[in-house]
Every structure is written in structure tokens, then in C-alpha cells.
Design a protein around this motif. Structure first.
Motif, PDB file in Angstrom:
ATOM      1  N   PRO A 342       0.825  -1.088   0.018  1.00 44.85           N
ATOM      2  CA  PRO A 342      -0.047   0.118   0.039  1.00 44.85           C
ATOM      3  C   PRO A 342       0.847   1.347   0.094  1.00 44.85           C
ATOM      4  O   PRO A 342       0.275   2.236  -0.253  1.00 44.85           O
ATOM      5  N   ALA A 343       2.232   1.243   0.410  1.00 40.09           N
ATOM      6  CA  ALA A 343       3.040   2.320   0.441  1.00 40.09           C
ATOM      7  C   ALA A 343       2.777   3.285  -1.031  1.00 40.09           C
ATOM      8  O   ALA A 343       2.735   2.568  -1.910  1.00 40.09           O
ATOM      9  N   ARG A 344       2.677   4.462  -0.648  1.00 35.85           N
ATOM     10  CA  ARG A 344       2.630   5.395  -1.792  1.00 35.85           C
ATOM     11  C   ARG A 344       3.602   6.478  -1.922  1.00 35.85           C
ATOM     12  O   ARG A 344       3.441   7.369  -0.891  1.00 35.85           O
ATOM     13  N   PRO A 345       4.846   6.227  -2.675  1.00 41.06           N
ATOM     14  CA  PRO A 345       5.661   7.479  -2.882  1.00 41.06           C
ATOM     15  C   PRO A 345       5.030   8.797  -3.141  1.00 41.06           C
ATOM     16  O   PRO A 345       3.924   8.750  -3.840  1.00 41.06           O
ATOM     17  N   GLY A 346       5.501   9.887  -2.986  1.00 44.02           N
ATOM     18  CA  GLY A 346       5.227  10.993  -3.602  1.00 44.02           C
ATOM     19  C   GLY A 346       5.155  11.224  -5.043  1.00 44.02           C
ATOM     20  O   GLY A 346       6.062  10.201  -5.757  1.00 44.02           O
ATOM     21  N   PRO A 347       4.587  12.009  -5.725  1.00 44.12           N
ATOM     22  CA  PRO A 347       4.577  12.062  -7.311  1.00 44.12           C
ATOM     23  C   PRO A 347       6.021  12.447  -7.782  1.00 44.12           C
ATOM     24  O   PRO A 347       6.768  13.221  -6.987  1.00 44.12           O
ATOM     25  N   VAL A 348       6.410  11.793  -8.726  1.00 38.09           N
ATOM     26  CA  VAL A 348       7.718  12.478  -9.568  1.00 38.09           C
ATOM     27  C   VAL A 348       7.228  13.879 -10.054  1.00 38.09           C
ATOM     28  O   VAL A 348       6.173  14.205 -10.451  1.00 38.09           O
ATOM     29  N   ILE A 349       8.380  14.568 -10.088  1.00 40.66           N
ATOM     30  CA  ILE A 349       8.124  16.131 -10.438  1.00 40.66           C
ATOM     31  C   ILE A 349       9.025  16.436 -11.587  1.00 40.66           C
ATOM     32  O   ILE A 349      10.182  16.122 -11.542  1.00 40.66           O
ATOM     33  N   PHE A 350       8.566  16.802 -12.614  1.00 40.86           N
ATOM     34  CA  PHE A 350       9.513  17.333 -13.819  1.00 40.86           C
ATOM     35  C   PHE A 350       9.407  19.051 -13.690  1.00 40.86           C
ATOM     36  O   PHE A 350       8.011  19.501 -13.738  1.00 40.86           O
ATOM     37  N   ALA A 351      10.370  19.787 -13.484  1.00 41.30           N
ATOM     38  CA  ALA A 351      10.622  21.097 -13.684  1.00 41.30           C
ATOM     39  C   ALA A 351      11.203  21.678 -14.921  1.00 41.30           C
ATOM     40  O   ALA A 351      12.325  21.488 -15.125  1.00 41.30           O
ATOM     41  N   LEU A 352      10.252  22.017 -15.732  1.00 43.51           N
ATOM     42  CA  LEU A 352      10.691  22.174 -17.030  1.00 43.51           C
ATOM     43  C   LEU A 352      10.948  23.808 -17.360  1.00 43.51           C
ATOM     44  O   LEU A 352      10.516  24.248 -16.529  1.00 43.51           O
ATOM     45  N   PRO A 353      11.838  24.138 -18.301  1.00 41.31           N
ATOM     46  CA  PRO A 353      11.808  25.659 -18.778  1.00 41.31           C
ATOM     47  C   PRO A 353      10.513  26.164 -18.837  1.00 41.31           C
ATOM     48  O   PRO A 353       9.519  25.642 -19.605  1.00 41.31           O
ATOM     49  N   GLY A 354      10.361  27.392 -18.839  1.00 39.04           N
ATOM     50  CA  GLY A 354       9.305  28.026 -19.003  1.00 39.04           C
ATOM     51  C   GLY A 354       9.189  28.570 -20.735  1.00 39.04           C
ATOM     52  O   GLY A 354       7.806  28.639 -21.100  1.00 39.04           O
ATOM     53  N   ASN A 355      10.194  28.810 -21.183  1.00 40.79           N
ATOM     54  CA  ASN A 355      10.102  28.715 -22.720  1.00 40.79           C
ATOM     55  C   ASN A 355       9.302  27.697 -23.309  1.00 40.79           C
ATOM     56  O   ASN A 355       9.501  26.616 -23.126  1.00 40.79           O
ATOM     57  N   PRO A 356       8.107  28.122 -24.297  1.00 37.10           N
ATOM     58  CA  PRO A 356       7.284  26.929 -24.696  1.00 37.10           C
ATOM     59  C   PRO A 356       7.743  25.942 -25.635  1.00 37.10           C
ATOM     60  O   PRO A 356       7.762  24.743 -25.374  1.00 37.10           O
ATOM     61  N   VAL A 357       8.986  26.395 -26.247  1.00 36.80           N
ATOM     62  CA  VAL A 357       9.702  25.368 -27.316  1.00 36.80           C
ATOM     63  C   VAL A 357      10.437  24.550 -26.263  1.00 36.80           C
ATOM     64  O   VAL A 357      10.684  23.213 -26.432  1.00 36.80           O
ATOM     65  N   SER A 358      11.133  24.907 -25.348  1.00 39.50           N
ATOM     66  CA  SER A 358      11.790  24.406 -24.399  1.00 39.50           C
ATOM     67  C   SER A 358      11.178  23.289 -23.579  1.00 39.50           C
ATOM     68  O   SER A 358      11.500  22.177 -23.348  1.00 39.50           O
ATOM     69  N   ALA A 359       9.782  23.717 -23.333  1.00 36.24           N
ATOM     70  CA  ALA A 359       8.997  22.925 -22.417  1.00 36.24           C
ATOM     71  C   ALA A 359       8.476  21.871 -23.167  1.00 36.24           C
ATOM     72  O   ALA A 359       8.675  20.634 -22.668  1.00 36.24           O
ATOM     73  N   TYR A 360       8.148  22.062 -24.546  1.00 37.92           N
ATOM     74  CA  TYR A 360       7.783  20.911 -25.294  1.00 37.92           C
ATOM     75  C   TYR A 360       8.758  19.908 -25.703  1.00 37.92           C
ATOM     76  O   TYR A 360       8.611  18.803 -25.418  1.00 37.92           O
ATOM     77  N   VAL A 361       9.833  20.193 -26.008  1.00 40.24           N
ATOM     78  CA  VAL A 361      10.871  19.446 -26.491  1.00 40.24           C
ATOM     79  C   VAL A 361      11.367  18.728 -25.146  1.00 40.24           C
ATOM     80  O   VAL A 361      11.522  17.165 -25.200  1.00 40.24           O
ATOM     81  N   SER A 362      11.420  19.473 -23.941  1.00 42.91           N
ATOM     82  CA  SER A 362      11.789  18.402 -22.767  1.00 42.91           C
ATOM     83  C   SER A 362      10.720  17.529 -22.327  1.00 42.91           C
ATOM     84  O   SER A 362      10.863  16.510 -21.945  1.00 42.91           O
ATOM     85  N   PHE A 363       9.393  17.818 -22.640  1.00 45.44           N
ATOM     86  CA  PHE A 363       8.485  17.037 -22.358  1.00 45.44           C
ATOM     87  C   PHE A 363       8.535  15.780 -23.442  1.00 45.44           C
ATOM     88  O   PHE A 363       8.473  14.549 -22.960  1.00 45.44           O
ATOM     89  N   GLU A 364       8.607  16.067 -24.539  1.00 44.33           N
ATOM     90  CA  GLU A 364       8.951  14.768 -25.663  1.00 44.33           C
ATOM     91  C   GLU A 364      10.006  14.011 -25.162  1.00 44.33           C
ATOM     92  O   GLU A 364       9.907  12.761 -25.384  1.00 44.33           O
ATOM     93  N   VAL A 365      11.090  14.353 -24.801  1.00 42.27           N
ATOM     94  CA  VAL A 365      12.284  13.861 -24.576  1.00 42.27           C
ATOM     95  C   VAL A 365      12.433  12.941 -23.143  1.00 42.27           C
ATOM     96  O   VAL A 365      12.925  11.993 -23.008  1.00 42.27           O
ATOM     97  N   PHE A 366      11.776  13.490 -22.247  1.00 41.11           N
ATOM     98  CA  PHE A 366      11.845  13.040 -21.033  1.00 41.11           C
ATOM     99  C   PHE A 366      10.416  12.595 -20.199  1.00 41.11           C
ATOM    100  O   PHE A 366      10.178  11.482 -19.876  1.00 41.11           O
ATOM    101  N   VAL A 367       9.460  13.435 -20.353  1.00 39.61           N
ATOM    102  CA  VAL A 367       8.313  13.382 -19.839  1.00 39.61           C
ATOM    103  C   VAL A 367       7.427  12.233 -20.519  1.00 39.61           C
ATOM    104  O   VAL A 367       6.929  11.127 -19.888  1.00 39.61           O
TER     105      VAL A 367
END
Lengths: 460, 460
Positions: A342-367
Motif C-alpha cells: 500500500p505504500a505510496r511514494p510522492g509524485p515525480v516532479i518534472f521542472a521544465l523550462p518556461g520557454n514553450p519550445v524548451s518545455a515542449y522538447v523537454s516533455f517529448e524527450v523526458f516526460v
């Protein structure tokens, strides 16, 4: 990287300068960052899911047929159930007429014994009555209801679908690990199952940070712009198979963000933040998360997307349902959760850059790969193709570049060109929306010329 | 087709014999049936949809940027807003110290005039204050807050992101007809839009017919089997981009079915039925729909899937919101609905065979392209590849065959083999769930041999 030329891709929008004061954090390659992310993102503990809600999920158990399939001998045609011996000599010139003792529709539980010299009308799917051993299709009869005249002799066992022909009771019809697409959902239903054990879709909170952000459509004053990243990343979460919870934009206020994350942590599996990851005086994400010790901030050798953070929200020991307390300062390295745990770890956190292109690329590559890992999928990555460069561009030294490109066909060749006229900058409106792929340029390349071959990740 | 050999594919399960009595209906080729379906299925009238719900929908209007993007000159870096002339000679050996008159965070509305000899601290995204004409990044300073010492001379207009650099106010950032994937949703948000005019997803009721059907998981007695088609087809609707309303199984009772269809007609855009399309004594779908005159039943020259029907549920004139009454016996040939036209035709109806493989193939060949047309998509069809046959099979003469196949890679070659050991029969449990494509065999082929090349529709 003091002294290194600053590529333009990270200097627009919200990406902020490398920290000149903080203790140095070693830069990671994309492969290193991805390995760290995937090592931390485990397949979610399976739960019972209704067949109405399982599309795209991964099965966590073998499914066995509850009964034989079909469960009883039945007719494969609309016709008449006969004893074959009675009509063996039937032909157009030697019609044989029999009394019809029953009318068996699909779904009937009736089982009238077919004595010699008798027959029953029977519809497709209806159970074969005892005594009968063949079906004469209606085309070989006069379709009578009291008496029927038969003009065709059936072959042995003609048009009888045998019990267990498709599967025996207990047969495995689906294996754990199967992605539940429509025909597999049907197979589970057919096996007599309405609820299956499956890995659930991750619930993913999406938050934009920045006091300059307003809800799109609201009026803006000097200094304000519409939040677009929360829409971008929530839609990308859904496309990856996750369940987005789009929180929207929050201002650059540490207490607000800390309380929000704390309240979300109980109910989500992952949190995707954008903005506030660098070293500005108001870089709220870094300010809130870096001191926890469970989220690592450091440059990734990529462009765009250099500054970002990844880790896990630490759950207080009393909310972890009896699991060992999570020592502060240590990444939770919990193995894949199991149903009995039953143990529940906390959620993983992705802290992406704010620039939309940077955020999008980081999402595709990691998230995206991380969310697919959490879903239990083994195909974590987007497909890639090799394409020919139609209009070259530059790439920064020492960083892998992900260039949003438009893909065109030219006869046998597949051509790519940057989606934004200005390169991989922040030209969201002008170009990113038209991109259908990300061209991947290695760390060592600085010039991509017309005619070069590049690897392209297909994104839509 | 009296006298023609009956292929085994249609003789299992619920597919029923060709009607020996009804007036002959000319058989259609797959291309003819598809053309008839697509001629009747129009793109749905656009509605206002929140950006949170538009993923995968097709935009029905051009989106213009509400303001310039960015709307104001702003800083692309964390740093100091300066008059460049004041620091033109700054260097490590000639540091220049200036008073800091303001601290400009992202989102601020402040606009302190920068007099000669003054500076303001400024964060990424914050509006450039009047008087300033360059940004010195924090790396080129001592990061002072009262006074700052600058050791790097900025280039002209350094690190300033100009208003309108991405788009001018009124620029078209997305065109009508665009599929709204994540980066395009972000572009709409960025343009200041929270709701867009888009073609909605079709609402599709899915109904299995057959008195033998019970809900999966419920106990079965002799004669009963679990309903799997409603799960199969509802999931396939969702996969195609539609919104399934899975009604489940209904018995072979005309009044029940007629009332159900009548009640659904007001709220759905399409109805997908399976079973009851042939000539058995209890073929309820045909019994209810054929007399309406708006649904055509007739053989399609394909295997599996030969017996099926397609048409439209006729709406009573008073529920059509002022549209012309639908003359009985005539297919509604209403042109594509437009926003200014409130008339609502009845839902289109697909009456598919009851055999799961037949129903699935018919869905892929006819229903999926129709739903995508209703969505406003132009990519109606699944992608196809050419593959090499690894294990041959037979195909009936005079009918196009759609064989569920498993696709394997063997070096350069793509190989296919039938997913069910027994061929294209009804072996749902054993094989259909493993198929990842449908091999398409032309009407003229009767034998597909090892090494032959075939066209394969990729289905997952």
C-alpha cells in the motif's frame, strides 16, 4: 559553462541565465538525464478497471476464458437441425419432408430432443438440440414452420460450431503485459470478464509558473501574457496516455506554490511544472524544490531545454500508509509498486523550462517516455526516421539539439526544414504548431547543411 | 448469390444466410459502399469548444493573434536594463557602477523611466522600461540590488525581445482545418484564445443485438454468451476520435430496439449496431430498419462482412427544428451542416454483422473513415504498407478479403501471417486480439501464397 557562447534558443521567454553563484552542478547528457528519469519512474500499481475504461492500458494479469468458447455446440447458419441419416438422400428430385417440432432462436435455453424423423428450425448461434447432428441451411429448404421440405443433403456435422472451438475453459486468451486495444478488450469480454487488473493511467498535474501569466482570453495589461504552457503540456500528457489535471498558472510566490504542490501530492502520480527553474530572483520552482533535496536541478546538454529539474515530492511519513519514512535528501528509489504494497511514494516532479519550445522538447524527450513507463508500456519512445535536410541550420557545440521541423515528401525522399523561420527559438506562434517532428542533432555537430541526413523523431 | 460457394468466414457466429425470398438487392463493391457511406457522412457543424477539450479536433475558424506576440518589449534574460551608452566602455578592467532604481519582476506593470546613469534590475519576461535600450545579463555584473557594478558592454539592443517578434496583432496563427494537437492548442492559447470554433467529436451509440447476449461477467445458462461486440466497437469508436455511448446488448425484440433507436436519435450523431442484419426469423435490426426506407441492406463484395446495412434514422419533421421533412424512402442527402443552420438530420446508422471479426473489419473499412469525415479530418484512412506473405491462405472469388494478420519484421522485409490459425473465421479469442493489421486481397485473387506481396492496413 562560463565563457561558452549562449545559443539564442534558451534566451527568449522564460529560460533564465545559468547560475553564476550556486555551487556547480555537473551537466548531464540527454541519455544520462533520461536514464535518471526512467530509473525513478515505475510502472503504476495495478488496479481493477472496468472494460469500459481500459482502452490503451496495459493488462497486469493473464485473462483466462471462463467457459469454453463457444460454450455449447451451436448452429453456424439459419436453418434446420436434423439427424443427418434422415435426409442423406434429399435432393431437388427427392425432397424429404419432416415435421418441425421446435423453433430455436439465438439465446434459447430449450433443448428439444430430436427423435429420428423429426427436425427443429434453428437460428444462427442457437444451441444445437440433442439428437441432431447436422444443420440444413434455409436455402436448402422450403422454409416451412410446421413441416419443412428439404432438398439438400448436409455433410457430416454440417454448419455446427463446436463447443470449445475457439478456446477451452481456462485457456489463456490474453497475457499480462498486453496493451488493451479494441480487439483485445473484446477478447476479455468474450472470455466472460467485465473488470480486469491493469496498470492505471498516471494522473499528472500540470502547472505553469510566472506572475506574468494570465488565463487566455482574459484581458492583459502591460507586463502580462497568456499562459499557453499549461494547455500545451496538459494536451501532451493526454496524448501520451496520461490523465492531465491542468491547474493553470500560478504566480511567482513560494508559499502558494509549496501549498499547491503539497495538496496535489496526495492525488497525482506526477507533476509537470514549467518556468521558474533558473536563477532569476523570482525563480519560484527552483526556490521551492531545490531545498527539499529530492529534486535535482542542473543543466542538461541539450538545446533547447538546458535548465531543468527532476525528482520526487517527499511525502510526510504519516501519509505514506505505513511505508518506511522517506529520508530527507534522498531520492526515493522505491521499486515498482505491487498490489499487496500500500505504500505510496510522492509524485515525480518534472521542472521544465518556461520557454514553450524548451518545455515542449523537454516533455517529448523526458516526460513522455516516463509516463509510458508508468503506464507499463514497453514502447517508450516515439518512432524515428532518417530524413534529408532541405534547409540547413546551426546547432550549438557540446549540446544535443532538438529542432522542430516540418516533414515533407519529395518522391522517394523525406525532407525536413526548421518549422520556425528563426531556427529553434521561441517562435511558438509562427512555427512550433506546424512542426511534425524533432530533428535530433548530436552534441558534436554545429552546422546542419542542405542534403545532410538527420534522425527525426515523429511527433504527430 | 445462389449457387456460389459459401465462404467459411461468414458462416460462424451471427452472420446469417442470404435472403432467399426478399427482392434482390444488387451487391456493392467495397469502394461503392464506402463512397455511399462517405457521401452521407458530413463534417459536424462546428461549436465553441474550450481549449481544455479540443485535443484532436479540427479547427473550424482561423485564429488571429489578439495582440502582438510578445505584446511588449521585454527582457530575454535575468539582468539589468541599461542605456547602452552608459556602459559602452564597461569591462573587467573598467567596471562601471550604476544606481539600481527599480526591481522589475515578470508580470510587473511598472515602467520606471531609466534616466541616463541609472539602471533597473529586470527578470526574464518583464517589460523593458522606457529609456533602456539594452540588457546586461547578471553574469556580466556583481548582481547588486542598490548599486550594480557592470563589467561587460552589451551589444546594441542586446537580449531584448521585441513586441511583435513572433506575431503582430491580427496575424493568423492557425488556419481553419488544422488538427488541434498540443503545440497548436498552445498557439491558440498564446494568441489569447480560450475557446475556439471546432468540429465536435461525433457521439456514437454502440448497440449489440441478440437475445443470446449477456453482460460479460454475468452468469450464462445454456444458449447464452457474453456480449463482446459492444466493447469492441465502443473502443474502436474512441480510437477513431469519436465519443462512444456503449448501450450494450439488447434482445431480438423489434419494439425494444425501435424505441431505443428513437430515443437515442435525438442525442447522437451515429449509431453502430451489430447483429441481426441478415435473414433469420429474428433478425431484428433488419426487421426494424429495412421498412423505414432510409437504411439500405445489401451484400458488400467483401469477406468477412458481406451482409450489412447503412443509412440514416429518419427524424420526425417536428423534431428537425424547422428543416424540410425527410421524405420517407429517400436517403437524407443534406449538405454539410453549417453554424447558421439549426436543422438536425437523424443519426447515420451502421448495421454491421454480428460476427466479431466481420463487425471489426466492417468498422475499420467503413465506420472509421466515416467518423473521421464527421470530425473534419482529411486523413480518413489507416496507413497501409506492402508486406510479404509468410504463410499463405485462401480468399473467396469475387469478394475483397480483409485478413487479420500479425506483422513481423525480418531484416529488411515485413512479413505477415494470418492472426488466427483457422484463417479469417470468427476465432476472436484465439487470434483477432493479436492482429496488428488487415491484409487486403483483391476480388480476383483466390490464393495468397508464401512470398506474395500484399497491401496491409495498419490497425494498431
Amino acid at each position: 559553462m562560463p565563457g561558452a557562447p549562449r545559443p539564442t534558443g534558451d534566451t527568449h521567454g522564460h529560460d533564465r541565465a545559468a547560475d553564476a553563484c550556486a555551487p556547480p552542478v555537473s551537466a548531464r547528457t540527454v541519455a544520462e538525464q533520461l536514464a535518471a528519469v526512467l530509473a525513478e519512474c515505475h510502472v503504476l500499481a495495478p488496479t481493477q478497471v472496468s472494460l469500459d475504461d481500459v482502452r490503451g492500458l496495459v493488462l497486469a494479469e493473464d485473462i483466462h476464458s471462463a467457459t469454453a468458447t463457444p460454450p455449447f455446440d451451436n448452429s453456424a447458419m439459419d436453418g434446420y437441425a436434423v439427424r443427418r441419416a434422415d435426409v442423406l438422400l434429399a435432393s431437388p428430385t427427392n425432397p424429404i419432408t419432416l415435421p418441425v417440432i421446435a423453433d430455436l432462436a439465438a439465446g434459447t435455453a430449450e433443448n428439444p430432443f430430436i427423435e429420428p424423423g423429426r427436425t427443429a428450425r434453428i437460428m444462427t448461434g442457437a444451441p444445437l438440440p440433442d439428437g441432431a447432428d447436422a444443420i440444413v441451411p434455409i436455402e436448402g429448404t422450403d422454409q416451412g414452420t410446421e413441416w419443412v421440405t428439404i432438398t439438400v443433403a448436409p455433410k457430416e456435422h454440417a454448419h455446427i460450431r463446436r463447443a470449445g472451438e475457439d478456446a477451452h475453459a481456462g485457456d489463456t486468451v490474453l497475457h499480462a503485459g498486453s496493451v488493451l486495444w479494441p480487439t483485445r478488450i473484446a477478447a476479455a469480454a468474450s472470455a466472460g470478464t467485465s473488470v480486469v487488473l491493469a496498470h492505471p493511467a498516471p494522473r499528472v498535474a500540470v502547472i505553469s509558473t510566472g506572475s506574468e501569466l494570465v488565463t487566455p482570453g482574459d484581458s492583459t495589461r502591460r507586463g502580462q501574457i497568456p499562459d499557453s504552457n499549461s494547455f500545451l503540456l496538459a494536451a501532451a500528457v493526454a496524448e501520451a496516455g496520461g490523465i492531465p489535471i491542468r491547474v493553470g498558472a500560478v504566480p511567482d510566490d513560494e508559499r502558494t506554490l509549496r501549498e499547491l504542490l503539497s495538496s496535489l501530492a496526495e492525488t497525482v502520480d506526477a507533476i509537470v511544472l514549467s518556468g521558474g527553474v533558473s536563477v532569476g530572483a523570482y525563480d519560484v520552482v527552483k526556490a521551492v524544490l531545490a531545498p527539499l533535496g529530492t529534486v535535482r536541478f542542473g543543466p542538461v546538454k541539450m538545446q533547447p531545454g538546458k535548465p531543468q529539474g527532476f525528482g520526487r515530492w517527499p511525502m510526510p511519513a504519516d501519509s505514506a500508509n505505513g511505508s518506511a519514512p522517506d529520508p530527507a535528501g534522498e531520492l526515493n528509489d522505491d521499486p515498482s509498486a505491487t498490489p499487496g504494497r500500500p505504500a505510496r511514494p510522492g509524485p515525480v516532479i518534472f521542472a521544465l523550462p518556461g520557454n514553450p519550445v524548451s518545455a515542449y522538447v523537454s516533455f517529448e524527450v523526458f516526460v513522455r517516455p516516463a509516463l509510458r513507463r508508468m503506464l507499463g508500456r514497453t514502447d517508450l519512445h516515439r518512432p524515428t526516421i532518417t530524413a534529408t535536410v532541405d534547409r540547413g541550420w546551426r546547432s550549438p557545440p557540446g549540446r544535443a539539439q532538438y529542432m522542430p521541423v516540418i516533414i515533407d515528401r519529395d518522391g522517394e525522399r523525406t525532407l525536413v526544414r526548421p518549422a520556425a523561420a528563426g531556427g529553434s527559438g521561441s517562435h511558438l506562434v509562427a512555427g512550433l504548431g506546424q512542426a511534425t517532428g524533432l530533428a535530433i542533432v548530436s552534441e558534436s555537430s554545429t552546422q546542419i547543411s542542405d542534403g545532410d541526413l538527420v534522425t527525426v523523431m515523429l511527433t504527430s
